[in-house]
Design a protein around this motif. Structure first.
Motif, mmCIF file in Angstrom:
data_model
loop_
_atom_site.group_PDB
_atom_site.id
_atom_site.type_symbol
_atom_site.label_atom_id
_atom_site.label_comp_id
_atom_site.label_asym_id
_atom_site.label_seq_id
_atom_site.Cartn_x
_atom_site.Cartn_y
_atom_site.Cartn_z
ATOM 1 N N ASP A 1 42.616 185.330 20.398
ATOM 2 C CA ASP A 1 41.803 185.989 19.371
ATOM 3 C C ASP A 1 42.195 187.456 19.248
ATOM 4 O O ASP A 1 42.065 188.049 18.175
ATOM 5 N N ILE A 2 42.654 188.037 20.364
ATOM 6 C CA ILE A 2 43.027 189.446 20.421
ATOM 7 C C ILE A 2 44.332 189.556 21.193
ATOM 8 O O ILE A 2 44.526 188.867 22.205
ATOM 9 N N ILE A 3 45.226 190.411 20.713
ATOM 10 C CA ILE A 3 46.475 190.704 21.410
ATOM 11 C C ILE A 3 46.445 192.180 21.786
ATOM 12 O O ILE A 3 46.236 193.039 20.930
ATOM 13 N N CYS A 4 46.653 192.466 23.071
ATOM 14 C CA CYS A 4 46.687 193.841 23.551
ATOM 15 C C CYS A 4 48.109 194.216 23.933
ATOM 16 O O CYS A 4 48.703 193.574 24.814
ATOM 17 N N LEU A 5 48.654 195.228 23.287
ATOM 18 C CA LEU A 5 49.936 195.778 23.697
ATOM 19 C C LEU A 5 49.660 196.790 24.799
ATOM 20 O O LEU A 5 48.911 197.740 24.606
ATOM 21 N N ALA A 6 50.266 196.583 25.963
ATOM 22 C CA ALA A 6 50.008 197.437 27.117
ATOM 23 C C ALA A 6 51.353 197.858 27.697
ATOM 24 O O ALA A 6 51.877 197.231 28.614
ATOM 25 N N GLY A 7 51.924 198.905 27.094
ATOM 26 C CA GLY A 7 53.261 199.314 27.506
ATOM 27 C C GLY A 7 54.330 198.372 27.008
ATOM 28 O O GLY A 7 55.358 198.190 27.663
ATOM 29 N N PHE A 8 54.110 197.781 25.851
ATOM 30 C CA PHE A 8 55.092 196.872 25.249
ATOM 31 C C PHE A 8 56.044 197.711 24.407
ATOM 32 O O PHE A 8 55.662 198.250 23.371
ATOM 33 N N MET A 9 57.279 197.834 24.875
ATOM 34 C CA MET A 9 58.194 198.818 24.315
ATOM 35 C C MET A 9 59.110 198.236 23.241
ATOM 36 O O MET A 9 60.328 198.446 23.247
ATOM 37 N N ARG A 10 58.529 197.505 22.318
ATOM 38 C CA ARG A 10 59.284 197.002 21.175
ATOM 39 C C ARG A 10 58.525 197.370 19.907
ATOM 40 O O ARG A 10 57.302 197.172 19.830
ATOM 41 N N ILE A 11 59.236 197.891 18.924
ATOM 42 C CA ILE A 11 58.617 198.178 17.628
ATOM 43 C C ILE A 11 58.496 196.865 16.866
ATOM 44 O O ILE A 11 59.464 196.106 16.747
ATOM 45 N N LEU A 12 57.318 196.587 16.359
ATOM 46 C CA LEU A 12 57.046 195.324 15.680
ATOM 47 C C LEU A 12 57.208 195.486 14.171
ATOM 48 O O LEU A 12 56.834 196.502 13.603
ATOM 49 N N THR A 13 57.748 194.463 13.546
ATOM 50 C CA THR A 13 58.032 194.526 12.112
ATOM 51 C C THR A 13 56.761 194.299 11.293
ATOM 52 O O THR A 13 55.776 193.742 11.787
ATOM 53 N N PRO A 14 56.801 194.702 10.017
ATOM 54 C CA PRO A 14 55.649 194.432 9.141
ATOM 55 C C PRO A 14 55.306 192.944 9.048
ATOM 56 O O PRO A 14 54.128 192.592 8.927
ATOM 57 N N ALA A 15 56.304 192.074 9.130
ATOM 58 C CA ALA A 15 56.024 190.634 9.062
ATOM 59 C C ALA A 15 55.181 190.193 10.255
ATOM 60 O O ALA A 15 54.234 189.405 10.107
ATOM 61 N N PHE A 16 55.523 190.707 11.434
ATOM 62 C CA PHE A 16 54.757 190.333 12.628
ATOM 63 C C PHE A 16 53.349 190.915 12.566
ATOM 64 O O PHE A 16 52.363 190.222 12.848
ATOM 65 N N THR A 17 53.236 192.192 12.219
ATOM 66 C CA THR A 17 51.905 192.804 12.188
ATOM 67 C C THR A 17 51.029 192.164 11.112
ATOM 68 O O THR A 17 49.809 192.062 11.291
ATOM 69 N N ALA A 18 51.636 191.700 10.003
ATOM 70 C CA ALA A 18 50.856 191.015 8.977
ATOM 71 C C ALA A 18 50.351 189.670 9.486
ATOM 72 O O ALA A 18 49.215 189.271 9.204
ATOM 73 N N ARG A 19 51.200 188.966 10.253
ATOM 74 C CA ARG A 19 50.807 187.652 10.784
ATOM 75 C C ARG A 19 49.583 187.776 11.694
ATOM 76 O O ARG A 19 48.718 186.898 11.705
ATOM 77 N N TRP A 20 49.500 188.838 12.457
ATOM 78 C CA TRP A 20 48.414 189.016 13.418
ATOM 79 C C TRP A 20 47.471 190.146 13.008
ATOM 80 O O TRP A 20 46.782 190.731 13.848
ATOM 81 N N ALA A 21 47.401 190.440 11.735
ATOM 82 C CA ALA A 21 46.618 191.582 11.234
ATOM 83 C C ALA A 21 45.167 191.519 11.707
ATOM 84 O O ALA A 21 44.516 190.467 11.663
ATOM 85 N N GLY A 22 44.680 192.672 12.175
ATOM 86 C CA GLY A 22 43.303 192.781 12.608
ATOM 87 C C GLY A 22 43.046 192.294 14.013
ATOM 88 O O GLY A 22 41.909 192.370 14.505
ATOM 89 N N ARG A 23 44.106 191.800 14.682
ATOM 90 C CA ARG A 23 43.903 191.225 16.017
ATOM 91 C C ARG A 23 44.726 191.911 17.106
ATOM 92 O O ARG A 23 44.649 191.500 18.263
ATOM 93 N N VAL A 24 45.515 192.923 16.752
ATOM 94 C CA VAL A 24 46.409 193.546 17.730
ATOM 95 C C VAL A 24 45.957 194.974 18.019
ATOM 96 O O VAL A 24 45.788 195.784 17.098
ATOM 97 N N LEU A 25 45.802 195.268 19.306
ATOM 98 C CA LEU A 25 45.438 196.608 19.764
ATOM 99 C C LEU A 25 46.611 197.204 20.528
ATOM 100 O O LEU A 25 47.392 196.494 21.149
ATOM 101 N N ASN A 26 46.695 198.527 20.510
ATOM 102 C CA ASN A 26 47.715 199.228 21.274
ATOM 103 C C ASN A 26 47.106 200.488 21.867
ATOM 104 O O ASN A 26 46.208 201.086 21.283
ATOM 105 N N ILE A 27 47.612 200.883 23.032
ATOM 106 C CA ILE A 27 47.227 202.168 23.601
ATOM 107 C C ILE A 27 48.423 203.098 23.528
ATOM 108 O O ILE A 27 49.553 202.702 23.840
ATOM 109 N N HIS A 28 48.159 204.323 23.058
ATOM 110 C CA HIS A 28 49.228 205.284 22.832
ATOM 111 C C HIS A 28 48.880 206.589 23.542
ATOM 112 O O HIS A 28 47.738 207.053 23.470
#
Length: 201
Positions: free
Chosen positions: A81-108
């Motif tokens: 239901d939720i995806i947490c990026l935690a030190g995930f060092m890959r830039i994600l494309t618009p296609a990926f972020t659109a597929r999981w829109a509203g469900r991905v968190l990141n800490i910066h």
């Protein structure tokens, strides 16, 4: 109960804090820790915590789209239901972020919108900032540009180096990310700003 997948690239200290917090009376549980590097130290830590792990090595793919297609396959199998990026060092494309829109968190590690991207501590020190910190944000197609869901601040001290500042900010990441995830999993909206703990000045 919300299902949470956590993506890592390294030692996974934020992943461990998220997983430890998702115990007992919590609206979410970790169902997968996924790394893009088979040598990521966080994989063993996740396994020790009893969390399923997986690796999608980005070096096995000639194109970013193919890497993300496999990433999505593994994630879909875990049904988060939720995806947490935690030190995930890959830039994600618009296609990926659109597929999981509203469900991905990141800490910066900056007070967004200041200092998206890399070298945030050195940039804050060079600018003469009085404070630095970290932000949890929703992931969108814009790098580090999604809505900010929470921040924690630390003072920049005289004589700070990027390393000393990073160590203090990481302590606040370990407070902030679990707090934001708990709220998101509970369906709460709106931003939170954590007060600095005692003795931070």
């Amino acid at each position: 109960m919300k299902r949470v997948a956590i993506l890592i690239s390294g030692g996974g200290s934020n992943m461990v804090r998220l997983a430890e917090d998702m115990r007992g009376d919590h609206p979410a549980r970790p169902v997968l820790v996924l790394a893009n590097d088979p040598d990521a130290g966080g994989l063993a830590k996740a396994a020790a915590l009893g969390i399923e792990t997986a690796v999608v090595d980005h070096r096995d793919f000639a194109a970013r789209a193919a890497f993300e297609a496999r990433l999505t396959e593994v994630l879909e199998a875990a049904a988060p239901d939720i995806i947490c990026l935690a030190g995930f060092m890959r830039i994600l494309t618009p296609a990926f972020t659109a597929r999981w829109a509203g469900r991905v968190l990141n800490i910066h590690p900056s007070l967004l919108p200041r200092y998206p991207g890399l070298d945030t501590y050195a940039r804050a020190i060079a600018a003469g900032d009085a404070e630095a910190g970290c932000s949890v944000h929703e992931v969108t197609a814009e790098l580090d540009g999604g809505p900010v869901l929470g921040q924690a601040r630390v003072p920049v001290r005289p004589g700070d180096t990027p390393e000393t500042l990073a160590a203090r900010v990481l302590m606040q990441e370990h407070r902030l990310y679990p707090a934001v995830l708990r709220r998101v999993a509970d369906g709460e909206t709106g931003r939170i700003d954590l007060p600095p703990p005692g003795g931070m000045d």
